[in-house]
Design an enzyme around this catalytic site. Structure first.
Site, PDB file in Angstrom:
ATOM      1  CE1 TYR A  54      -3.146  -2.920   0.262  1.00 53.33           C
ATOM      2  CE2 TYR A  54      -3.541  -2.394   2.561  1.00 53.33           C
ATOM      3  CZ  TYR A  54      -3.796  -3.176   1.456  1.00 53.33           C
ATOM      4  OH  TYR A  54      -4.704  -4.200   1.545  1.00 53.33           O
ATOM      5  CB  SER A 152      -5.375 -11.742   0.918  1.00 51.80           C
ATOM      6  OG  SER A 152      -6.259 -10.834   0.289  1.00 51.80           O
ATOM      7  CD  GLN A 177      -7.581  -8.521   4.125  1.00 48.93           C
ATOM      8  OE1 GLN A 177      -7.362  -7.507   3.461  1.00 48.93           O
ATOM      9  NE2 GLN A 177      -6.954  -8.747   5.259  1.00 48.93           N
ATOM     10  CD1 TRP A 205     -10.241  -8.167   0.429  1.00 46.42           C
ATOM     11  CD2 TRP A 205     -10.794  -6.523  -0.961  1.00 46.42           C
ATOM     12  NE1 TRP A 205      -9.987  -8.599  -0.849  1.00 46.42           N
ATOM     13  CE2 TRP A 205     -10.318  -7.609  -1.732  1.00 46.42           C
ATOM     14  CE3 TRP A 205     -11.184  -5.358  -1.636  1.00 46.42           C
ATOM     15  CZ2 TRP A 205     -10.217  -7.574  -3.126  1.00 46.42           C
ATOM     16  CZ3 TRP A 205     -11.094  -5.322  -3.030  1.00 46.42           C
ATOM     17  CH2 TRP A 205     -10.613  -6.414  -3.755  1.00 46.42           C
ATOM     18  CB  SER A 206     -14.333  -4.020  -1.248  1.00 48.22           C
ATOM     19  OG  SER A 206     -14.924  -3.033  -2.061  1.00 48.22           O
ATOM     20  CB  ALA A 209     -19.529  -2.707  -3.743  1.00 49.56           C
ATOM     21  CE  LYS A 216     -18.836   7.279  -3.118  1.00 53.02           C
ATOM     22  NZ  LYS A 216     -17.712   7.714  -2.266  1.00 53.02           N
TER      23      LYS A 216
END
Length: 336
Positions: A54, A152, A177, A205-206, A209, A216
């Site tokens: 990251y 993951s 993950q 994760w997410s 989405a 939004k």
């Protein structure tokens, strides 16, 4: 905040876990990132997830600085290894023994800690023998640099092999993950049943989405300025799979369901993944402290079966369920 056991272990983690993918070291300034971490701590979040890739190691450094001074025993710090880091040399990637042993030391230095609670294989490495990878992870655990190991975006078969090897080596592989949300349910048919059998939990994760489940993004309209879908650096490419009018229209149909539950659409999305008994935690990120305070309100929420049915009916056939997607989206060979 509620806490759940991670896999078949004695480790408890906060069911809302703070992740800093796309934000720390890149999308937000360091002082704002620190404010977000402080907001997470204030909300009762004790578990923090990052990765060496990251922001090319910067995210780990920012998180280490933000957690400085906290009681280490009261935190659960997770990181990962696989993707290219540093200058991208020939051994700066993958799950070779060399890369794992060097990467854990770099991560610990940046995180300013003697150990991580969970060290995760960020993807499956098709070019390194799994025996070599698991032996290296076992040695990291024996050296006291990690307490547990996880993976993951591995397939059910890959997880089975990994768990078997870890058991032979006397270490615990306790987590997976994957991406998981109302819209992306590819783990449900194969990965989740295998993990329930093996004593492995999901840290997903997410769950929103990539922001689509906040509602939004409106069908037929350009993404709001500054949103993830409009930001090439902030994950616009990944969110494209959901940015079609059919999906966005269906997502808008979730709004009355969220209202009925007394939740925002984001809270509904997070609460939804936490209804899966194999999910130990939902990973949430933030670019503003108030987002953290909003997301944690999904902790402890129980969605009645009628609401879960309404969600399925609202989304209909747009939900992706194909378990083959995990292998399809995995790297076929290590990045050069």
């Amino acid at each position: 905040m509620n806490f759940r056991y991670l896999g078949n272990s004695g480790l408890k983690i906060s069911e809302i876990t703070y992740g800093n993918w796309l934000t720390h070291g890149s999308q937000v300034e360091n002082d704002v990132a620190t404010q977000c971490v402080r907001a997470a701590l204030d909300a009762g979040i004790s578990t923090f997830d990052t990765a060496d890739v990251y922001a090319n190691t910067k995210a780990e450094s920012v998180l280490g600085d933000a957690l400085k001074g906290e009681r280490r025993e009261g935190l659960e710090i997770f990181t990962k290894v696989y993707w290219p880091t540093g200058p991208g040399g020939k051994n700066d990637v993958g799950l070779s023994r060399k890369h794992i042993m060097e990467s854990i030391d770099g991560s610990l230095k940046r995180l300013q800690t003697d150990y991580v609670d969970l060290y995760q294989a960020h993807r499956y490495d098709t070019e390194t023998p799994l025996e070599e990878t698991m032996q290296a992870f076992a040695d990291v655990v024996r050296q006291g640099k990690a307490l547990y190991i996880g993976v993951s975006e591995w397939t059910a078969d890959q997880i089975r092999e990994g768990v078997a090897l870890a058991k032979d080596l006397g270490v615990q592989l306790i987590s997976s993950q994957p991406q998981y949300s109302m819209l992306w349910r590819v783990i449900e048919d194969e990965v989740v049943p295998a993990c329930e059998e093996l004593g492995v939990s999901q840290i997903v994760w997410s769950p929103i989405a990539q922001g689509v489940l906040t509602g939004k993004y409106q069908p037929g309209q350009q993404p709001p300025e500054g949103s993830r879908a409009a930001d090439e650096k902030g994950g616009a490419d990944m969110i494209k799979r959901f940015m079609n009018d059919d999906t966005l229209t269906r997502v808008q149909d979730l709004k009355p369901i969220a209202d009925e539950a007394g939740l925002t659409m984001a809270q509904l999305a997070i609460a939804w993944v936490l209804q899966n008994r194999n999910v130990a935690a939902a990973l949430v990120g933030a670019s503003r402290p108030e987002q953290v305070a909003d997301n944690v309100k999904a902790a402890g929420v129980t969605l009645e079966p009628e609401l879960m049915t309404k969600i399925d009916e609202a989304l209909g056939g747009i939900v992706e369920r194909d378990p083959a997607k995990t292998a399809e989206t995995a790297p076929k060979q290590r990045p050069a």
